[in-house]
Write a protein that holds these residues in place. Structure first.
Motif, PDB file in Angstrom:
ATOM      1  N   GLY A   1      40.525   8.854  75.268  1.00  0.00           N
ATOM      2  CA  GLY A   1      39.991  10.119  74.783  1.00  0.00           C
ATOM      3  C   GLY A   1      38.476  10.225  74.878  1.00  0.00           C
ATOM      4  N   LEU A   2      37.942  11.227  74.168  1.00  0.00           N
ATOM      5  CA  LEU A   2      36.513  11.542  74.238  1.00  0.00           C
ATOM      6  C   LEU A   2      36.016  12.067  72.896  1.00  0.00           C
ATOM      7  CD1 LEU A   2      36.274  13.680  77.529  1.00  0.00           C
ATOM      8  CD2 LEU A   2      35.373  11.364  77.239  1.00  0.00           C
ATOM      9  N   ASP A   3      34.699  11.979  72.702  1.00  0.00           N
ATOM     10  CA  ASP A   3      33.989  12.712  71.662  1.00  0.00           C
ATOM     11  C   ASP A   3      33.192  13.832  72.318  1.00  0.00           C
ATOM     12  OD1 ASP A   3      34.777  11.289  69.430  1.00  0.00           O
ATOM     13  OD2 ASP A   3      33.111   9.870  69.555  1.00  0.00           O
ATOM     14  N   ARG A   4      32.916  14.871  71.543  1.00  0.00           N
ATOM     15  CA  ARG A   4      31.967  15.878  72.011  1.00  0.00           C
ATOM     16  C   ARG A   4      30.561  15.434  71.618  1.00  0.00           C
ATOM     17  NH1 ARG A   4      32.818  21.812  69.819  1.00  0.00           N
ATOM     18  NH2 ARG A   4      32.189  20.822  67.857  1.00  0.00           N
ATOM     19  N   TRP A   5      29.656  15.467  72.567  1.00  0.00           N
ATOM     20  CA  TRP A   5      28.268  15.094  72.304  1.00  0.00           C
ATOM     21  C   TRP A   5      27.386  16.332  72.220  1.00  0.00           C
ATOM     22  CZ3 TRP A   5      26.925  10.302  75.869  1.00  0.00           C
ATOM     23  CH2 TRP A   5      27.646   9.200  75.424  1.00  0.00           C
ATOM     24  N   LEU A   6      26.728  16.470  71.093  1.00  0.00           N
ATOM     25  CA  LEU A   6      25.715  17.507  70.887  1.00  0.00           C
ATOM     26  C   LEU A   6      24.355  16.822  70.794  1.00  0.00           C
ATOM     27  CD1 LEU A   6      24.680  20.376  70.117  1.00  0.00           C
ATOM     28  CD2 LEU A   6      25.142  19.754  67.736  1.00  0.00           C
ATOM     29  N   PRO A   7      23.504  16.881  71.809  1.00  0.00           N
ATOM     30  CA  PRO A   7      22.171  16.297  71.695  1.00  0.00           C
ATOM     31  C   PRO A   7      21.359  17.016  70.621  1.00  0.00           C
ATOM     32  CG  PRO A   7      22.746  16.755  73.992  1.00  0.00           C
ATOM     33  CD  PRO A   7      23.766  17.447  73.143  1.00  0.00           C
ATOM     34  N   VAL A   8      20.606  16.246  69.845  1.00  0.00           N
ATOM     35  CA  VAL A   8      19.743  16.800  68.794  1.00  0.00           C
ATOM     36  C   VAL A   8      18.305  16.482  69.163  1.00  0.00           C
ATOM     37  CG1 VAL A   8      19.105  16.679  66.359  1.00  0.00           C
ATOM     38  CG2 VAL A   8      21.520  16.610  67.024  1.00  0.00           C
ATOM     39  N   ARG A   9      17.501  17.515  69.281  1.00  0.00           N
ATOM     40  CA  ARG A   9      16.125  17.358  69.760  1.00  0.00           C
ATOM     41  C   ARG A   9      15.158  17.102  68.605  1.00  0.00           C
ATOM     42  NH1 ARG A   9      15.661  19.463  75.051  1.00  0.00           N
ATOM     43  NH2 ARG A   9      13.528  20.183  74.766  1.00  0.00           N
ATOM     44  N   ILE A  10      14.246  16.152  68.844  1.00  0.00           N
ATOM     45  CA  ILE A  10      13.231  15.781  67.864  1.00  0.00           C
ATOM     46  C   ILE A  10      11.886  15.729  68.580  1.00  0.00           C
ATOM     47  CG2 ILE A  10      12.422  13.982  66.286  1.00  0.00           C
ATOM     48  CD1 ILE A  10      15.344  13.092  65.981  1.00  0.00           C
ATOM     49  N   ASN A  11      10.931  16.477  68.078  1.00  0.00           N
ATOM     50  CA  ASN A  11       9.589  16.497  68.682  1.00  0.00           C
ATOM     51  C   ASN A  11       8.785  15.282  68.244  1.00  0.00           C
ATOM     52  OD1 ASN A  11      10.006  18.959  69.983  1.00  0.00           O
ATOM     53  ND2 ASN A  11       9.282  20.147  68.243  1.00  0.00           N
ATOM     54  N   CYS A  12       8.170  14.611  69.215  1.00  0.00           N
ATOM     55  CA  CYS A  12       7.213  13.543  68.941  1.00  0.00           C
ATOM     56  C   CYS A  12       5.841  13.983  69.457  1.00  0.00           C
ATOM     57  CB  CYS A  12       7.651  12.243  69.603  1.00  0.00           C
ATOM     58  SG  CYS A  12       9.129  11.518  68.865  1.00  0.00           S
ATOM     59  N   THR A  13       4.833  13.169  69.235  1.00  0.00           N
ATOM     60  CA  THR A  13       3.479  13.578  69.619  1.00  0.00           C
ATOM     61  C   THR A  13       3.283  13.608  71.125  1.00  0.00           C
ATOM     62  OG1 THR A  13       2.707  11.292  69.415  1.00  0.00           O
ATOM     63  CG2 THR A  13       2.481  12.708  67.472  1.00  0.00           C
ATOM     64  N   ASP A  14       4.112  12.866  71.872  1.00  0.00           N
ATOM     65  CA  ASP A  14       3.920  12.786  73.321  1.00  0.00           C
ATOM     66  C   ASP A  14       5.151  13.234  74.111  1.00  0.00           C
ATOM     67  OD1 ASP A  14       5.440  10.653  72.503  1.00  0.00           O
ATOM     68  OD2 ASP A  14       4.529   9.205  73.871  1.00  0.00           O
ATOM     69  N   GLY A  15       6.068  13.931  73.464  1.00  0.00           N
ATOM     70  CA  GLY A  15       7.251  14.401  74.184  1.00  0.00           C
ATOM     71  C   GLY A  15       8.378  14.742  73.228  1.00  0.00           C
ATOM     72  N   VAL A  16       9.571  14.805  73.768  1.00  0.00           N
ATOM     73  CA  VAL A  16      10.750  15.198  72.989  1.00  0.00           C
ATOM     74  C   VAL A  16      11.819  14.121  73.104  1.00  0.00           C
ATOM     75  CG1 VAL A  16      12.614  16.891  72.759  1.00  0.00           C
ATOM     76  CG2 VAL A  16      10.301  17.659  73.321  1.00  0.00           C
ATOM     77  N   LEU A  17      12.367  13.732  71.961  1.00  0.00           N
ATOM     78  CA  LEU A  17      13.548  12.892  71.945  1.00  0.00           C
ATOM     79  C   LEU A  17      14.776  13.790  71.891  1.00  0.00           C
ATOM     80  CD1 LEU A  17      12.650  10.141  69.305  1.00  0.00           C
ATOM     81  CD2 LEU A  17      12.487   9.973  71.796  1.00  0.00           C
ATOM     82  N   SER A  18      15.783  13.447  72.651  1.00  0.00           N
ATOM     83  CA  SER A  18      17.072  14.115  72.566  1.00  0.00           C
ATOM     84  C   SER A  18      18.067  13.037  72.172  1.00  0.00           C
ATOM     85  CB  SER A  18      17.441  14.758  73.906  1.00  0.00           C
ATOM     86  OG  SER A  18      18.651  15.480  73.816  1.00  0.00           O
ATOM     87  N   VAL A  19      18.391  12.971  70.879  1.00  0.00           N
ATOM     88  CA  VAL A  19      19.179  11.853  70.370  1.00  0.00           C
ATOM     89  C   VAL A  19      20.664  12.186  70.442  1.00  0.00           C
ATOM     90  CG1 VAL A  19      17.333  10.981  68.908  1.00  0.00           C
ATOM     91  CG2 VAL A  19      18.971  12.615  67.960  1.00  0.00           C
ATOM     92  N   LEU A  20      21.455  11.135  70.663  1.00  0.00           N
ATOM     93  CA  LEU A  20      22.894  11.248  70.859  1.00  0.00           C
ATOM     94  C   LEU A  20      23.639  10.465  69.786  1.00  0.00           C
ATOM     95  CD1 LEU A  20      22.851  10.649  74.730  1.00  0.00           C
ATOM     96  CD2 LEU A  20      23.104  12.859  73.572  1.00  0.00           C
ATOM     97  N   PRO A  21      24.936  10.721  69.613  1.00  0.00           N
ATOM     98  CA  PRO A  21      25.702   9.983  68.598  1.00  0.00           C
ATOM     99  C   PRO A  21      25.553   8.474  68.750  1.00  0.00           C
ATOM    100  CG  PRO A  21      27.005  11.820  69.433  1.00  0.00           C
ATOM    101  CD  PRO A  21      25.759  11.756  70.283  1.00  0.00           C
TER     102      PRO A  21
END
Length: 367
Positions: free
Chosen positions: A276-296
């Motif tokens: 099977g599978l999970d659904r992944w929703l990336p969650v964006r977090i701003n840092c001082t030098d770019g953007v993190l897109s965090v995953l489960p």
């Protein structure tokens, strides 16, 4: 209110070498470049796919699938997975389940966009010995190329014409050739010229075939079609900046690098889908030098991510490197610009899946 549309995509893999090389891949993956005029992800290099249409779950498909003799339990011979993401469990009060409709959608969209038809003749219906055969051959239908081109235009104009085509040509969409590979949901807080505020819950299937087929891309949506190895595609994105890839494409191509032969990739995908599978929703977090897109699985991933509407991303007053050093479990993208999107992962993949592999073409400081 619907906050996103359902969509399906095919990672189409084809053998291009009769013997596996000593080093490298014996297969290539189909990539299409979207037109700069499209509203969603203009100019991006993508796998073929698109939005679920009401024609994809029309009950007319019941008669077509009946030719395959696989109507038992309503699953039409598809394998049962342990875990299913929400997109595969939706009930539309139709004789065609979402699980079937999304496979039809993926095959229809692949045909519309590339001219490649993943189908079987009705007289080569699947059974336990051949429905998951070693590799699939799209030459089974024997349909004239010029005739297919006419149908490609008709199907692109109206999705219901795909039903008419299958009836007239006595063929069945090869839903059994597709294996569930991933499920990505567009983030809630992406508002840029690339996404135009649109969100999609997309199921990605993988399909392995035994040779590169003839193709004819749709000029209404696409400007080019190319077959390349996963590493070649990532190389065109990272150092060359010749193409642009969305993060899901970067991730899935990086996972595919674990399998250098088409046979091993096919065998893995067929065996893995039972998990099977999970659904992944990336969650964006701003840092001082770019953007993190965090995953489960990442320490920064929220316990209950916000699925609907639009929210402003969290802001951390630290660099992405500091955010990497401060947390133990990492499963994220570090995004500095459109051509600097690097996967950072030290977590074990769930559902028997593959971890993304790093590649030499990524700048060493970013790994």
């Amino acid at each position: 209110m619907n906050h996103w549309k359902e969509a399906a995509s095919v990672i189409l893999v084809a053998r291009y070498l009769t013997r596996p090389p000593a080093k490298g891949f014996d297969y290539k993956v189909l990539m299409l470049q979207r037109s700069s005029k499209t509203k969603f992800m203009p100019s991006a290099s993508v796998f073929p796919g698109g939005v679920l249409d009401k024609a994809d779950y029309s009950e007319e498909w019941l008669g077509i699938l009946k030719m395959a003799g696989t109507t038992y339990t309503g699953r039409h011979g598809l394998p049962t997975a342990c875990d299913k993401p929400p997109i595969l469990c939706l009930d539309r009060d139709s004789g065609i389940s979402n699980e079937i409709a999304l496979r039809i959608c993926a095959i229809r969209e692949t045909f519309e966009e590339s001219g490649i038809l993943l189908a079987r003749n009705a007289n080569t219906v699947p059974n336990e010995s051949n429905k998951y055969r070693t590799l699939n051959s799209i030459a089974d239908t024997g349909i004239d190329t010029a005739h297919l081109k006419d149908w490609q235009f008709k199907v692109d104009s109206d999705a219901h014409n795909f039903i008419d085509m299958c009836k007239e040509l006595h063929i069945i969409p090869d839903i059994w050739a597709l294996s569930e590979w991933a499920n990505w949901l567009t983030p809630t807080n992406v508002r840029d010229s690339v996404h135009s505020g649109r969100r999609y819950d997309t199921i990605f299937y993988i399909c392995c075939i035994d040779k590169i087929p003839d193709s004819s891309y749709c000029t209404r949506e696409m400007v080019s079609l190319k077959w390349s190895t996963p590493t070649e595609v990532l190389g065109m994105y990272y150092p060359d900046k010749a193409i642009w890839l969305a993060p899901p494409q970067v991730y899935e191509l990086s996972r595919m690098q674990n399998c250098t032969s088409v046979n091993s990739l096919h065998q893995f995908s067929v065996e893995r889908r039972k998990h099977g599978l999970d659904r992944w929703l990336p969650v964006r977090i701003n840092c001082t030098d770019g953007v993190l897109s965090v995953l489960p699985g990442d320490d920064l991933y929220p316990t209950y991510p916000y699925l609907e509407g639009k929210i402003e991303p969290t802001t951390l007053s630290i660099t992405m490197e500091e955010a990497k050093l401060n947390y133990k479990h990492l499963h994220r993208f570090e995004i500095r610009d459109f051509h600097d999107c690097v996967i950072i992962s030290n977590v074990s993949p769930k559902h028997g899946h593959l971890s993304p592999l790093k590649i030499d073409v990524v700048p060493a400081a970013r790994i």
